[in-house]
Design a protein around this motif. Structure first.
Motif, PDB file in Angstrom:
ATOM      1  N   ASN A 144     -76.813 -29.284  48.038  1.00 48.37           N
ATOM      2  CA  ASN A 144     -75.545 -28.567  47.992  1.00 48.37           C
ATOM      3  C   ASN A 144     -75.654 -27.368  47.055  1.00 48.37           C
ATOM      4  OD1 ASN A 144     -75.307 -30.845  45.802  1.00 48.37           O
ATOM      5  ND2 ASN A 144     -73.780 -29.322  45.212  1.00 48.37           N
ATOM      6  N   SER A 145     -74.880 -26.360  47.386  1.00 42.94           N
ATOM      7  CA  SER A 145     -74.823 -25.159  46.562  1.00 42.94           C
ATOM      8  C   SER A 145     -73.400 -24.627  46.620  1.00 42.94           C
ATOM      9  CB  SER A 145     -75.806 -24.107  47.072  1.00 42.94           C
ATOM     10  OG  SER A 145     -75.715 -22.919  46.303  1.00 42.94           O
ATOM     11  N   GLY A 146     -73.050 -23.909  45.623  1.00 42.72           N
ATOM     12  CA  GLY A 146     -71.699 -23.350  45.582  1.00 42.72           C
ATOM     13  C   GLY A 146     -71.587 -22.365  44.449  1.00 42.72           C
ATOM     14  N   GLY A 147     -70.476 -21.735  44.402  1.00 41.46           N
ATOM     15  CA  GLY A 147     -70.265 -20.778  43.332  1.00 41.46           C
ATOM     16  C   GLY A 147     -68.799 -20.431  43.203  1.00 41.46           C
ATOM     17  N   LYS A 148     -68.448 -19.940  42.027  1.00 45.61           N
ATOM     18  CA  LYS A 148     -67.071 -19.529  41.770  1.00 45.61           C
ATOM     19  C   LYS A 148     -67.082 -18.275  40.910  1.00 45.61           C
ATOM     20  CE  LYS A 148     -64.481 -21.860  38.890  1.00 45.61           C
ATOM     21  NZ  LYS A 148     -63.579 -22.878  38.292  1.00 45.61           N
ATOM     22  N   TYR A 149     -66.386 -17.272  41.398  1.00 48.29           N
ATOM     23  CA  TYR A 149     -66.215 -16.036  40.646  1.00 48.29           C
ATOM     24  C   TYR A 149     -64.791 -16.003  40.108  1.00 48.29           C
ATOM     25  CZ  TYR A 149     -65.292 -11.084  39.776  1.00 48.29           C
ATOM     26  OH  TYR A 149     -64.919  -9.894  39.201  1.00 48.29           O
ATOM     27  N   THR A 150     -64.643 -15.815  38.813  1.00 48.66           N
ATOM     28  CA  THR A 150     -63.320 -15.761  38.193  1.00 48.66           C
ATOM     29  C   THR A 150     -63.175 -14.442  37.443  1.00 48.66           C
ATOM     30  OG1 THR A 150     -64.125 -16.904  36.207  1.00 48.66           O
ATOM     31  CG2 THR A 150     -63.165 -18.259  37.937  1.00 48.66           C
ATOM     32  N   THR A 151     -61.972 -13.907  37.528  1.00 47.22           N
ATOM     33  CA  THR A 151     -61.687 -12.660  36.821  1.00 47.22           C
ATOM     34  C   THR A 151     -60.205 -12.610  36.483  1.00 47.22           C
ATOM     35  OG1 THR A 151     -61.892 -10.234  36.932  1.00 47.22           O
ATOM     36  CG2 THR A 151     -61.240 -11.366  38.949  1.00 47.22           C
ATOM     37  N   PRO A 152     -59.863 -12.080  35.324  1.00 48.18           N
ATOM     38  CA  PRO A 152     -58.435 -11.931  34.996  1.00 48.18           C
ATOM     39  C   PRO A 152     -57.821 -10.774  35.759  1.00 48.18           C
ATOM     40  CG  PRO A 152     -59.800 -11.066  33.220  1.00 48.18           C
ATOM     41  CD  PRO A 152     -60.739 -11.682  34.210  1.00 48.18           C
ATOM     42  N   LEU A 153     -56.576 -10.956  36.184  1.00 45.45           N
ATOM     43  CA  LEU A 153     -55.833  -9.889  36.859  1.00 45.45           C
ATOM     44  C   LEU A 153     -54.760  -9.306  35.947  1.00 45.45           C
ATOM     45  CD1 LEU A 153     -55.360 -11.438  40.413  1.00 45.45           C
ATOM     46  CD2 LEU A 153     -57.107  -9.838  39.638  1.00 45.45           C
ATOM     47  N   GLY A 154     -54.879  -9.596  34.703  1.00 49.02           N
ATOM     48  CA  GLY A 154     -53.879  -9.182  33.732  1.00 49.02           C
ATOM     49  C   GLY A 154     -53.692 -10.313  32.741  1.00 49.02           C
ATOM     50  N   ARG A 155     -52.706 -10.168  31.901  1.00 53.63           N
ATOM     51  CA  ARG A 155     -52.455 -11.175  30.885  1.00 53.63           C
ATOM     52  C   ARG A 155     -51.962 -12.468  31.543  1.00 53.63           C
ATOM     53  NH1 ARG A 155     -48.442 -10.488  25.628  1.00 53.63           N
ATOM     54  NH2 ARG A 155     -49.010 -12.479  24.628  1.00 53.63           N
ATOM     55  N   ASN A 156     -52.615 -13.589  31.217  1.00 52.76           N
ATOM     56  CA  ASN A 156     -52.226 -14.911  31.719  1.00 52.76           C
ATOM     57  C   ASN A 156     -52.220 -14.977  33.248  1.00 52.76           C
ATOM     58  OD1 ASN A 156     -51.756 -15.787  29.041  1.00 52.76           O
ATOM     59  ND2 ASN A 156     -49.676 -14.938  29.109  1.00 52.76           N
ATOM     60  N   HIS A 157     -53.173 -14.302  33.865  1.00 50.49           N
ATOM     61  CA  HIS A 157     -53.237 -14.270  35.316  1.00 50.49           C
ATOM     62  C   HIS A 157     -54.708 -14.249  35.723  1.00 50.49           C
ATOM     63  CE1 HIS A 157     -51.640 -12.267  39.269  1.00 50.49           C
ATOM     64  NE2 HIS A 157     -52.098 -13.481  39.445  1.00 50.49           N
ATOM     65  N   GLY A 158     -55.164 -15.257  36.441  1.00 52.04           N
ATOM     66  CA  GLY A 158     -56.575 -15.356  36.779  1.00 52.04           C
ATOM     67  C   GLY A 158     -56.800 -15.626  38.257  1.00 52.04           C
ATOM     68  N   LEU A 159     -57.797 -14.963  38.819  1.00 51.19           N
ATOM     69  CA  LEU A 159     -58.168 -15.145  40.216  1.00 51.19           C
ATOM     70  C   LEU A 159     -59.545 -15.784  40.279  1.00 51.19           C
ATOM     71  CD1 LEU A 159     -57.747 -14.538  43.297  1.00 51.19           C
ATOM     72  CD2 LEU A 159     -58.944 -12.369  42.878  1.00 51.19           C
ATOM     73  N   ALA A 160     -59.733 -16.713  41.219  1.00 47.42           N
ATOM     74  CA  ALA A 160     -61.025 -17.344  41.429  1.00 47.42           C
ATOM     75  C   ALA A 160     -61.281 -17.431  42.930  1.00 47.42           C
ATOM     76  CB  ALA A 160     -61.066 -18.733  40.797  1.00 47.42           C
ATOM     77  N   ALA A 161     -62.540 -17.206  43.305  1.00 47.85           N
ATOM     78  CA  ALA A 161     -62.946 -17.331  44.702  1.00 47.85           C
ATOM     79  C   ALA A 161     -64.345 -17.922  44.725  1.00 47.85           C
ATOM     80  CB  ALA A 161     -62.912 -15.980  45.405  1.00 47.85           C
ATOM     81  N   GLY A 162     -64.631 -18.703  45.776  1.00 49.87           N
ATOM     82  CA  GLY A 162     -65.929 -19.339  45.788  1.00 49.87           C
ATOM     83  C   GLY A 162     -66.305 -19.918  47.134  1.00 49.87           C
ATOM     84  N   TRP A 163     -67.407 -20.611  47.143  1.00 48.37           N
ATOM     85  CA  TRP A 163     -67.941 -21.207  48.360  1.00 48.37           C
ATOM     86  C   TRP A 163     -68.620 -22.537  48.024  1.00 48.37           C
ATOM     87  CZ3 TRP A 163     -70.593 -17.828  45.390  1.00 48.37           C
ATOM     88  CH2 TRP A 163     -71.910 -18.139  45.069  1.00 48.37           C
ATOM     89  N   ASP A 164     -68.735 -23.384  49.019  1.00 49.07           N
ATOM     90  CA  ASP A 164     -69.457 -24.651  48.910  1.00 49.07           C
ATOM     91  C   ASP A 164     -70.249 -24.865  50.190  1.00 49.07           C
ATOM     92  OD1 ASP A 164     -68.742 -25.795  46.375  1.00 49.07           O
ATOM     93  OD2 ASP A 164     -66.736 -26.146  47.176  1.00 49.07           O
ATOM     94  N   VAL A 165     -71.484 -25.278  50.044  1.00 53.16           N
ATOM     95  CA  VAL A 165     -72.333 -25.626  51.185  1.00 53.16           C
ATOM     96  C   VAL A 165     -72.998 -26.959  50.880  1.00 53.16           C
ATOM     97  CG1 VAL A 165     -74.310 -24.993  52.603  1.00 53.16           C
ATOM     98  CG2 VAL A 165     -72.787 -23.209  51.736  1.00 53.16           C
ATOM     99  N   GLU A 166     -72.944 -27.876  51.826  1.00 53.13           N
ATOM    100  CA  GLU A 166     -73.604 -29.165  51.647  1.00 53.13           C
ATOM    101  C   GLU A 166     -74.307 -29.544  52.944  1.00 53.13           C
ATOM    102  OE1 GLU A 166     -72.614 -33.857  50.591  1.00 53.13           O
ATOM    103  OE2 GLU A 166     -71.071 -32.315  50.333  1.00 53.13           O
ATOM    104  N   LEU A 167     -75.581 -29.878  52.825  1.00 50.58           N
ATOM    105  CA  LEU A 167     -76.389 -30.296  53.961  1.00 50.58           C
ATOM    106  C   LEU A 167     -76.866 -31.719  53.718  1.00 50.58           C
ATOM    107  CD1 LEU A 167     -78.582 -27.080  54.345  1.00 50.58           C
ATOM    108  CD2 LEU A 167     -76.430 -27.592  55.497  1.00 50.58           C
ATOM    109  N   GLY A 168     -76.801 -32.546  54.747  1.00 50.32           N
ATOM    110  CA  GLY A 168     -77.233 -33.930  54.608  1.00 50.32           C
ATOM    111  C   GLY A 168     -78.080 -34.365  55.786  1.00 50.32           C
ATOM    112  N   HIS A 169     -79.042 -35.230  55.511  1.00 49.65           N
ATOM    113  CA  HIS A 169     -79.922 -35.771  56.559  1.00 49.65           C
ATOM    114  C   HIS A 169     -80.061 -37.277  56.320  1.00 49.65           C
ATOM    115  CE1 HIS A 169     -83.123 -35.928  59.548  1.00 49.65           C
ATOM    116  NE2 HIS A 169     -83.879 -36.566  58.674  1.00 49.65           N
TER     117      HIS A 169
END
Length: 739
Positions: free
Chosen positions: A368-393
């Motif tokens: 599995n792999s994933g990531g999250k990008y977070t950044t403030p959009l101003g005072r007391n305001h935060g945005l996060a975006a990300g992805w998740d990938v999981e492979l199983g056999h």
């Protein structure tokens, strides 16, 4: 007693609220006065990580956190015993034997269980996880975009030891005694630092000797009232199980501020056991012309199991310009398990009638792999975006043959190969809108594809779900200790690999109440729309009084349906999962937790905990009145107290956990019931000095038998099975040393 517990919980909630109100009104202790007669301003200084109650209070998407204090409180030997005391959490199965973890009474996979925020490896059991390996448990009643939305009932995230606030090496030796059988457990935790690298080494060794005693009464009755089968089956089993857990954690901090963390989890488990089954056929109610010879009179079996599971969790945190950062996750998993059972069945003269050999081998790999990008959009305001990938056999081989080598199902001995792929994209925005309002908005898309190759043909199952998620907190003006929560969410439950493509599981005493089990590759995910409303009042530094209400509307409900099918070995009863329609569940959850000394200055050093839940549910396509969700009880409650003595370094505590009986019409033809569950636990903790302490505890002091019923009415025949499982008191002694 079962009728008194809900009232006792509500009385405690009312009493604690009254005390808190007195405190707000000034009836509690007043601040000290200075030489000038004016009140002295009090300043509270705190440092380090925020407390559990502060994290809960500040979380926009409601989160409850239970750290080492709660995990250590009763000296439990497995994490399942800890979870059963937490608000809204129950365990399937009988007391002392763990079982499936359920939130809001909803079993069958509605509760998402995570390990360090990730899905645990297949075959992983929380009952085999020692609390010493866990740093904290997080409970989220509503899904968030960062985690999977496969959480109709909620999410339980088990965070393994990571070493913060720990300076000493810790050694713990525990012995649990049940029916005179000892179950020792040894654990060691050692933190350290070499340059920029910090580490925490944590491991444990354990052995367990469980013994089970089950009595089942089987009766088959025709529609005209004539009894055609009347049997008693006494089953006794004992096992020797032993294993090792190892959970090191490594963290490296780079000069530029980046951090690299890695934590593997390794669990190796072995067991072997013997079982005996005695079948007694009662002939008093069965007409002589209808009497059939018993399937067997006695049966002996031997079982051997070995399993090794490994999962690696890692993440790299990279600081970007401003306060932005990128958190990249990576992980892998591997599971190996082998199981074989040999069963011999004898007649009344002791002559061998038949023998069966069942073996299975499972090999699983995941990445599995994933990531999250977070950044403030101003005072007391935060945005996060990300992805998740999981492979199983997964590769599974199952062999089931009788004494003549005749296969017991069509694909016995053939390999089953399965591949799964899970892809998710999400974004979330958390914003302190004002001093009164905080909001959270999230979007998550998740797609799952499962393919398998088997002798009877290939299988392909694909599904995707889009989940909008909204959470809000309103802090009541003029009352800094009161706030309201609301959540509106879309969640789902995907069919697991076993329900989709599982090879048959053969029941040796096959009947409508003991059917074979198989999968269904055409299952669709269950989809749920949920609404949660909550009121929270915070008391002192670590107390809370809360009331929560929830509703879930569920489509494509999955249930197992029992039918008589023609197989390669003749007609057999088979249980198969199917999508059967729409369901709704709702409930209320009350919780109170506080220290008396924070409310009454001269009060005793007593901590009190109470929670009570009431649930309702119905399934549209099944007639009532018992058309509830699978195994959902109407009520659950928990009461606990701890008393710290002043004259002695001794703490005493007790806890009672209660779950109401259940009776569920699970399909048009099947009704399943279970008796109430009451578990009474006590403990005593003696602090020998600043580095040593001794804990003695007793779990399941009531030791009530667990009763169950399973009735199937089909083809003019009623097949009923009534089961009684003995439970036992478990005494535990734990010695803890810091050095």
């Amino acid at each position: 007693m079962s009728k008194l517990i809900p009232y006792a919980c509500m009385a405690l909630l009312g009493a604690s609220n009254a005390i808190a109100q007195n405190q707000l009104d000034g009836s509690a202790s007043k601040p000290p006065l200075g030489p000038d007669g004016k009140p002295v301003q009090q300043v509270n200084v705190t440092g380090g990580r925020a407390s559990d109650i502060d994290e809960r209070r500040n979380s926009v998407a409601g989160k409850q956190i239970f750290s080492r204090e709660e995990l250590d409180r009763n000296g439990d030997s497995n994490i399942g015993d800890v979870l059963k005391r937490l608000p809204g959490v129950t365990l399937g199965g009988r007391p002392g034997r763990g079982g499936e973890v359920r939130m809001r009474g909803m079993g069958n996979g509605y509760t998402q269980v995570l390990l360090n925020g990730e899905r645990p490896p297949a075959g992983f059991s929380m009952e085999s996880l020692s609390p010493d390996q866990v740093e904290r448990v997080e409970i989220m009643r509503g899904p968030v975009a960062e985690h999977s939305a496969q959480a109709i009932a909620g999410t339980i995230n088990i965070v393994l030891r990571d070493g913060y606030q720990q300076r000493d090496k810790q050694f713990k030796l525990t012995d649990t005694i049940e029916q005179g059988r000892h179950a020792p457990n040894l654990s060691l935790t050692a933190p350290g630092k070499v340059g920029q690298l910090t580490y925490l080494l944590s491991g444990s060794l354990f052995e367990n000797l469980p013994h089970d005693n089950t009595l089942t009464y089987n009766r088959d009755t025709r529609a005209d009232g004539v009894v055609v089968k009347d049997q008693n089956v006494l089953e006794q089993s004992q096992r020797t199980a032993y294993g090792v857990h190892f959970t090191p954690r490594l963290s490296y901090k780079f000069d530029g501020g980046d951090t690299l963390n890695f934590q593997p989890f390794i669990m190796s488990f072995r067991s072997h056991g013997d079982a005996r089954s005695d079948l007694g056929q009662n002939t008093g109610l069965v007409p002589p012309a209808l009497q059939q010879p018993p399937e067997y009179v006695s049966a002996l079996s031997k079982t051997h199991y070995s399993g090794t599971f490994m999962r690696g969790f890692g993440n790299w945190i990279h600081k970007l310009e401003g306060a932005s950062k990128l958190d990249v996750k990576f992980g892998f998993g591997k599971g190996l398990s082998d199981n074989d059972t040999q069963r011999a069945q004898y007649d009344g003269a002791g002559k061998l009638q038949d023998s069966f050999t069942d073996t299975s081998s499972v090999r699983e790999h995941s990445f599995n792999s994933g990531g999250k990008y977070t950044t403030p959009l101003g005072r007391n305001h935060g945005l996060a975006a990300g992805w998740d990938v999981e492979l199983g056999h997964r590769v599974e081989t199952k062999v089931s043959v009788d004494q003549n080598g005749v296969p017991q199902f069509a694909e016995s001995g053939d390999n089953l190969t399965a591949d799964s792929r899970r892809l998710a994209l999400y974004a979330q925005d958390e914003w302190d809108i004002s001093s009164q309002w905080s909001g959270y908005g999230g979007l998550r898309w998740e797609g799952i594809r499962t393919t398998s190759s088997r002798a009877t043909g290939d299988i392909n199952n694909s599904s995707s779900v889009f989940s909008p998620l909204l959470h809000a907190v309103y802090r009541i003006p003029g009352s800094e200790k009161d706030q309201l929560r609301a959540s509106l969410t879309k969640s789902y439950k995907a069919a697991n690999v076993q329900d989709l493509i599982a090879l048959p599981s053969i029941a040796r005493l096959n009947s409508a109440t003991r059917p074979d089990r198989t999968g269904n590759p055409n299952l669709k995910p269950e989809l749920a729309t949920g609404l949660d409303l909550a009121y929270e009042h915070y008391v002192g530094r670590s107390g809370i009084i809360s009331a929560t209400g929830f509703v879930r509307n569920i489509d494509n409900l999955i249930r197992r349906v029992v039918a008589l099918e023609n197989t390669s070995t003749g007609p057999r009863w088979v249980s198969t999962p199917q999508n059967i329609g729409h369901a709704r569940t709702k409930g209320i959850e009350l919780e109170a937790k506080f220290q008396l000394q924070e409310l009454l200055q001269q009060g005793p050093a007593i901590d009190l905990r109470a929670n009570y839940s009431r649930f309702w549910s119905s399934v549209d396509d099944i007639p009532g009145p018992n058309n509830h969700l699978d195994a959902q009880p109407k009520q659950t409650a928990n009461l606990g107290t701890d008393y710290r003595m002043k004259a002695l370094p001794l703490t005493l505590g007790a806890n009672v956990n209660w779950t109401a009986p259940t009776l569920v019409q699970s399909s048009l033809t099947q009704e399943i019931g279970a008796s109430r569950k009451r578990s009474f636990d006590i403990y005593g903790l003696w602090k020998i000095d600043s580095l040593q302490q001794l804990r003695i505890s007793a779990n399941n002091l009531m030791a009530e038998s667990a009763l169950a019923s399973n009735i199937v009415n089909i083809n003019g025949l009623s097949q009923a099975a009534y089961t009684s499982n003995q439970t036992y008191v478990a005494w535990s002694v734990k010695y803890e040393l810091k050095f």
